[in-house]
Design a protein around this motif. Structure first.
Motif, short mmCIF file in Angstrom:
data_model
loop_
_atom_site.label_atom_id
_atom_site.label_comp_id
_atom_site.label_asym_id
_atom_site.label_seq_id
_atom_site.Cartn_x
_atom_site.Cartn_y
_atom_site.Cartn_z
N TYR A 129 29.75 159.67 33.40
CA TYR A 129 29.15 160.12 34.31
C TYR A 129 29.45 161.56 34.82
O TYR A 129 30.84 161.68 34.63
CB TYR A 129 28.77 159.48 35.43
N ASN A 130 28.85 162.39 34.86
CA ASN A 130 29.09 163.75 35.59
C ASN A 130 29.90 163.46 36.69
O ASN A 130 29.59 162.36 37.46
CB ASN A 130 27.95 164.77 35.72
N ARG A 131 30.50 164.33 37.50
CA ARG A 131 31.27 164.10 38.65
C ARG A 131 31.40 165.24 39.30
O ARG A 131 31.45 166.26 38.83
CB ARG A 131 32.52 163.03 38.51
N ILE A 132 31.81 165.20 40.48
CA ILE A 132 32.36 166.33 41.39
C ILE A 132 33.55 165.95 42.09
O ILE A 132 34.14 164.71 42.23
CB ILE A 132 31.09 166.54 42.67
N ASP A 133 34.01 166.97 42.47
CA ASP A 133 35.65 166.78 43.47
C ASP A 133 35.04 166.99 44.88
O ASP A 133 34.59 168.06 45.40
CB ASP A 133 36.40 168.12 43.05
N VAL A 134 34.61 165.94 45.49
CA VAL A 134 33.93 165.65 46.81
C VAL A 134 34.58 166.63 47.79
O VAL A 134 33.84 167.35 48.44
CB VAL A 134 33.94 164.31 47.16
N CYS A 192 32.01 156.14 41.05
CA CYS A 192 32.02 156.49 39.62
C CYS A 192 31.55 157.97 39.24
O CYS A 192 31.62 158.49 38.03
CB CYS A 192 30.97 155.71 38.85
N PHE A 193 31.01 158.65 40.43
CA PHE A 193 30.73 159.92 40.23
C PHE A 193 31.91 161.11 40.81
O PHE A 193 31.50 162.06 41.12
CB PHE A 193 29.48 160.31 41.14
N ALA A 228 36.01 158.65 37.45
CA ALA A 228 35.70 159.02 35.87
C ALA A 228 37.03 158.85 35.09
O ALA A 228 37.17 158.43 34.19
CB ALA A 228 35.27 160.36 35.76
N HIS A 229 38.34 159.16 35.71
CA HIS A 229 39.57 159.12 35.11
C HIS A 229 39.92 157.54 34.74
O HIS A 229 40.00 157.31 33.51
CB HIS A 229 40.71 159.55 35.99
N ALA A 230 39.53 156.55 35.54
CA ALA A 230 39.60 155.14 35.12
C ALA A 230 38.63 154.76 34.19
O ALA A 230 39.24 153.99 33.20
CB ALA A 230 39.56 154.29 36.58
N ARG A 231 37.42 155.27 34.28
CA ARG A 231 36.65 154.87 33.24
C ARG A 231 36.86 155.44 32.02
O ARG A 231 36.65 154.61 30.77
CB ARG A 231 35.02 155.40 33.74
#
Length: 373
Positions: A173-178, A352-353, A358-361
């Motif tokens: 998935y795309n993701r963000i630095d929350v 997951c976002f 994402a690193h773990a995935r």
């Protein structure tokens, strides 16, 4: 060809990230993949096929080295022989373990310009509908793995490449630095002042190009139908510009809601002002992912989205979805929200976002080749 001034050391292992450009969301896409290797033995070299050298882009790439090939879009049409030669030179310059290439054109150049394993990242639907692309991917399938930014994009690729093992076409998935995005976002009061919105109105927000793909016509129709049930003085605020602006403004006039619909135009770094909204609505036609939904969630907003493309995966709740183009269903969703307890209506950004998720995935997918003997 321009590069940041850095000399690779002996014995270092590198990942080569190859991007078409850094416009729009693609600079953050480069960052997302570079940070997958933080805390690992790998260094990351990010190469941009198009786009002028930029110190700001270098900083935003989160990479150990950044190279700008500085081609124009016209120069990389056709066979792209010069780009392939440049890529071959870069790939031979140090010990790269693999290449991560975003979008089809960089995948094409990377496969023809090196013998590296390539992870192709796809951000859109239909990239392998062409027979020529299917043949190309099948020819290189032994050293090509594919990632879609959503399950919807992944499934589209699997349908186009039916002979591929499922594990060679996966989702990341795309993701963000929350925390970084939340640090950028200004308060509700400041955001409303900057956008010219009244402090006490209930505001439905939308961000996107004024284009048929974004379907703001359904948004305006749904808002107009729901308006009698919404709090007095409610507004619809649309942030963005595009070729449909005149038509959409005319639609608001036709429906008698022009005073309640604000066209904010193009707002630089618009996500800073998302707290100005009480609700965020995405009406897009088959959005491959929906990064703007994550940015709205980071602002603590409840969200509504069409039930197609990647948006349902991001939103995850049936009551927050409506059928594409169904303004009556959207109106029903809108009418229910002001009376919903705010805390229960907010959407949290799922693990997951995020970069950590994402690193773990990514590392669980087993895509990294073993070290050469």
């Amino acid at each position: 060809m321009t590069t940041s001034e850095q000399t690779p050391g002996q014995g270092e292992r590198w990942v080569l990230q190859f991007c078409h450009g850094y416009d729009g969301p693609f600079l953050d896409c480069a960052r997302q993949y570079a940070v997958l290797f933080q805390g690992t033995p790998y260094k990351v070299c990010t190469v941009y096929l198009t786009g002028k050298p930029s110190a700001e882009v270098e900083r935003g790439s989160a990479s150990d080295e950044v190279i700008f090939l500085d081609y124009s879009s016209a120069q990389v049409r056709g066979l792209k022989l010069a780009a392939i030669r440049d890529f071959r030179r870069i790939a031979a310059s140090r010990d790269f373990a693999l290449c991560i290439a975003h979008r089809f054109k960089p995948i094409y150049v990377a496969l023809l310009g090196s013998s590296l394993p390539v992870i192709g990242v796809h951000h859109a639907f239909g990239d392998y509908k062409r027979r020529s692309r299917q043949l190309f991917a099948n020819f290189f399938r032994k050293r090509l793995a594919l990632l879609g930014v959503s399950n919807a994009v992944r499934d589209d690729m699997r349908a186009c490449l039916p002979g591929w093992p499922a594990e060679r076409i996966e989702t990341l998935y795309n993701r963000i630095d929350v925390e970084a995005i939340q640090a950028e976002q200004v308060s509700r009061e400041v955001a409303r002042e900057q956008l010219g919105l009244p402090p006490d109105a209930w505001v439905v927000g939308n961000v996107g190009r004024l284009h048929p793909d974004k379907d703001q016509a359904t948004l305006i129709r749904g808002f107009a139908l729901a308006l009698p049930q919404l709090p007095a003085g409610s507004l619809l605020a649309i942030m963005g510009s595009g070729r449909l602006e005149v038509q959409l403004k005319a639609l608001a006039v036709e429906l008698g809601v022009s005073e309640a619909v604000r066209f904010l135009g193009q707002v630089p770094n618009g996500r800073r002002y998302f707290k100005a909204f009480d609700l965020f609505v995405l009406t897009s036609d088959h959005e491959p992912f929906g990064m703007v939904l994550l940015e709205a969630m980071a602002a603590g907003l409840p969200v509504l989205a069409t039930d197609c493309g990647g948006a349902p995966e991001v939103v995850g709740e049936p009551q927050a979805l409506f059928a594409l183009g169904d303004h009556a269903m959207l109106a029903s969703r809108l009418s229910a929200l002001p009376t919903t307890e705010r805390k229960g209506a907010e959407h949290a950004v799922k693990d997951c976002f995020t970069d950590a998720g994402a690193h773990a995935r990514f590392w669980s997918l087993g895509l990294m080749p073993s070290r050469k003997s």
